[in-house]
Design a protein around this motif. Structure first.
Motif, PDB file in Angstrom:
ATOM      1  N   THR A 117       2.324 -48.316  31.181  1.00 37.76           N
ATOM      2  CA  THR A 117       3.626 -48.691  31.740  1.00 37.76           C
ATOM      3  C   THR A 117       3.461 -49.831  32.737  1.00 37.76           C
ATOM      4  O   THR A 117       4.210 -50.809  32.712  1.00 37.76           O
ATOM      5  CB  THR A 117       4.298 -47.471  32.408  1.00 37.76           C
ATOM      6  OG1 THR A 117       4.501 -46.460  31.413  1.00 37.76           O
ATOM      7  CG2 THR A 117       5.624 -47.840  33.030  1.00 37.76           C
ATOM      8  N   VAL A 167       9.661 -45.767  37.762  1.00 36.54           N
ATOM      9  CA  VAL A 167       9.340 -45.141  36.479  1.00 36.54           C
ATOM     10  C   VAL A 167       7.831 -45.224  36.262  1.00 36.54           C
ATOM     11  O   VAL A 167       7.252 -46.304  36.228  1.00 36.54           O
ATOM     12  CB  VAL A 167      10.089 -45.834  35.315  1.00 36.54           C
ATOM     13  CG1 VAL A 167       9.586 -45.330  33.973  1.00 36.54           C
ATOM     14  CG2 VAL A 167      11.577 -45.603  35.446  1.00 36.54           C
ATOM     15  N   ARG A 198       4.898 -53.639  32.378  1.00 39.05           N
ATOM     16  CA  ARG A 198       5.745 -54.167  33.451  1.00 39.05           C
ATOM     17  C   ARG A 198       5.264 -55.561  33.878  1.00 39.05           C
ATOM     18  O   ARG A 198       6.053 -56.445  34.145  1.00 39.05           O
ATOM     19  CB  ARG A 198       5.732 -53.209  34.638  1.00 39.05           C
ATOM     20  CG  ARG A 198       6.720 -53.532  35.721  1.00 39.05           C
ATOM     21  CD  ARG A 198       6.621 -52.529  36.869  1.00 39.05           C
ATOM     22  NE  ARG A 198       7.288 -51.282  36.530  1.00 39.05           N
ATOM     23  CZ  ARG A 198       6.715 -50.068  36.580  1.00 39.05           C
ATOM     24  NH1 ARG A 198       5.459 -49.924  36.959  1.00 39.05           N
ATOM     25  NH2 ARG A 198       7.401 -48.995  36.254  1.00 39.05           N
ATOM     26  N   PHE A 202      11.812 -55.649  28.401  1.00 37.45           N
ATOM     27  CA  PHE A 202      11.918 -54.235  28.751  1.00 37.45           C
ATOM     28  C   PHE A 202      12.160 -54.143  30.257  1.00 37.45           C
ATOM     29  O   PHE A 202      11.354 -54.620  31.038  1.00 37.45           O
ATOM     30  CB  PHE A 202      10.629 -53.490  28.380  1.00 37.45           C
ATOM     31  CG  PHE A 202      10.299 -53.609  26.921  1.00 37.45           C
ATOM     32  CD1 PHE A 202      10.880 -52.769  25.991  1.00 37.45           C
ATOM     33  CD2 PHE A 202       9.413 -54.585  26.488  1.00 37.45           C
ATOM     34  CE1 PHE A 202      10.578 -52.894  24.645  1.00 37.45           C
ATOM     35  CE2 PHE A 202       9.112 -54.716  25.142  1.00 37.45           C
ATOM     36  CZ  PHE A 202       9.696 -53.877  24.216  1.00 37.45           C
ATOM     37  N   ARG A 228       6.160 -43.455  33.607  1.00 34.50           N
ATOM     38  CA  ARG A 228       5.856 -43.455  32.170  1.00 34.50           C
ATOM     39  C   ARG A 228       7.107 -43.906  31.431  1.00 34.50           C
ATOM     40  O   ARG A 228       8.102 -43.204  31.406  1.00 34.50           O
ATOM     41  CB  ARG A 228       5.421 -42.068  31.719  1.00 34.50           C
ATOM     42  CG  ARG A 228       4.129 -41.613  32.414  1.00 34.50           C
ATOM     43  CD  ARG A 228       3.582 -40.354  31.819  1.00 34.50           C
ATOM     44  NE  ARG A 228       3.007 -40.668  30.515  1.00 34.50           N
ATOM     45  CZ  ARG A 228       2.627 -39.743  29.650  1.00 34.50           C
ATOM     46  NH1 ARG A 228       2.772 -38.469  29.920  1.00 34.50           N
ATOM     47  NH2 ARG A 228       2.105 -40.096  28.491  1.00 34.50           N
ATOM     48  N   TYR A 229       7.016 -45.067  30.820  1.00 33.79           N
ATOM     49  CA  TYR A 229       8.156 -45.670  30.127  1.00 33.79           C
ATOM     50  C   TYR A 229       8.176 -45.237  28.665  1.00 33.79           C
ATOM     51  O   TYR A 229       7.151 -45.184  27.996  1.00 33.79           O
ATOM     52  CB  TYR A 229       8.058 -47.201  30.218  1.00 33.79           C
ATOM     53  CG  TYR A 229       9.240 -47.927  29.655  1.00 33.79           C
ATOM     54  CD1 TYR A 229      10.461 -47.929  30.313  1.00 33.79           C
ATOM     55  CD2 TYR A 229       9.132 -48.632  28.463  1.00 33.79           C
ATOM     56  CE1 TYR A 229      11.550 -48.612  29.797  1.00 33.79           C
ATOM     57  CE2 TYR A 229      10.218 -49.323  27.938  1.00 33.79           C
ATOM     58  CZ  TYR A 229      11.422 -49.305  28.605  1.00 33.79           C
ATOM     59  OH  TYR A 229      12.505 -49.978  28.098  1.00 33.79           O
ATOM     60  N   ARG A 230       9.369 -44.942  28.159  1.00 36.59           N
ATOM     61  CA  ARG A 230       9.533 -44.521  26.766  1.00 36.59           C
ATOM     62  C   ARG A 230      10.001 -45.702  25.917  1.00 36.59           C
ATOM     63  O   ARG A 230      11.065 -46.264  26.146  1.00 36.59           O
ATOM     64  CB  ARG A 230      10.551 -43.388  26.651  1.00 36.59           C
ATOM     65  CG  ARG A 230      10.745 -42.891  25.213  1.00 36.59           C
ATOM     66  CD  ARG A 230      11.872 -41.867  25.126  1.00 36.59           C
ATOM     67  NE  ARG A 230      11.636 -40.735  25.976  1.00 36.59           N
ATOM     68  CZ  ARG A 230      11.024 -39.604  25.598  1.00 36.59           C
ATOM     69  NH1 ARG A 230      10.599 -39.481  24.365  1.00 36.59           N
ATOM     70  NH2 ARG A 230      10.861 -38.620  26.433  1.00 36.59           N
ATOM     71  N   GLU A 258       0.834 -43.941  32.333  1.00 44.51           N
ATOM     72  CA  GLU A 258       1.156 -44.660  33.572  1.00 44.51           C
ATOM     73  C   GLU A 258       0.512 -46.042  33.567  1.00 44.51           C
ATOM     74  O   GLU A 258       1.142 -47.032  33.947  1.00 44.51           O
ATOM     75  CB  GLU A 258       0.710 -43.852  34.793  1.00 44.51           C
ATOM     76  CG  GLU A 258       1.569 -42.628  35.036  1.00 44.51           C
ATOM     77  CD  GLU A 258       1.201 -41.900  36.315  1.00 44.51           C
ATOM     78  OE1 GLU A 258       0.810 -42.565  37.303  1.00 44.51           O
ATOM     79  OE2 GLU A 258       1.324 -40.666  36.330  1.00 44.51           O
ATOM     80  N   ILE A 266      11.901 -52.090  33.286  1.00 42.24           N
ATOM     81  CA  ILE A 266      11.208 -50.888  33.729  1.00 42.24           C
ATOM     82  C   ILE A 266      11.343 -50.797  35.244  1.00 42.24           C
ATOM     83  O   ILE A 266      10.708 -51.563  35.971  1.00 42.24           O
ATOM     84  CB  ILE A 266       9.711 -50.929  33.340  1.00 42.24           C
ATOM     85  CG1 ILE A 266       9.559 -51.193  31.842  1.00 42.24           C
ATOM     86  CG2 ILE A 266       9.032 -49.625  33.736  1.00 42.24           C
ATOM     87  CD1 ILE A 266       8.136 -51.456  31.410  1.00 42.24           C
TER      88      ILE A 266
END
Length: 126
Positions: free
Chosen positions: A85, A105, A89, A99, A107-109, A82, A101
């Motif tokens: 992420t 969200v 961001r 990216f 937890r970004y993959r 978290e 995001i």
């Protein structure tokens, strides 16, 4: 046991290029085996950090969990924590984010992170 000086003398006295090339192939094979033995085993579920070898720079130092590999095992999906992420961001250029995001969200993959750019938290266990 043979000394390094004896090995060097032996190599210097080899009769032709084919013999030297054969010796070089054996040495290369041994170097690759030694290198592989030192490399940590990257498997899904292990935690780690993205190292400084990756581009874009915004990904450097982010932490997360290794996910599934690609077909060849040279790249892995990487699920960010978290905190990572949130850092990603906010690290990006807001006018041109690489990216996307969404705010909901947690937890970004990341997909296809090179295995060489993943440092595992517990390499002694590999």
């Amino acid at each position: 046991m043979t000394t390094l000086d004896e090995v060097r003398t032996f190599i210097r006295d080899l009769p032709d290029t084919a013999t030297v090339a054969s010796l070089q192939e054996a040495a290369t094979s041994r170097l690759l085996a030694l290198d592989e033995a030192r490399r940590p085993v990257i498997t899904p579920g292990r935690t780690g950090q993205i190292n400084s070898g990756i581009r874009p720079a915004a990904l450097r130092g982010l932490t997360g969990t290794v996910q599934q590999p690609n077909r060849t095992g040279t790249r892995f999906d990487f699920l960010l924590t978290e905190e990572a992420t949130t850092r990603l961001r906010h690290r990006q250029d807001p006018d041109n984010p690489r990216f996307t995001i969404p705010d909901d969200v947690k937890r970004y993959r990341l997909v296809k992170v090179p295995a060489t750019c993943i440092e595992l938290d517990d390499p002694a266990d590999s």
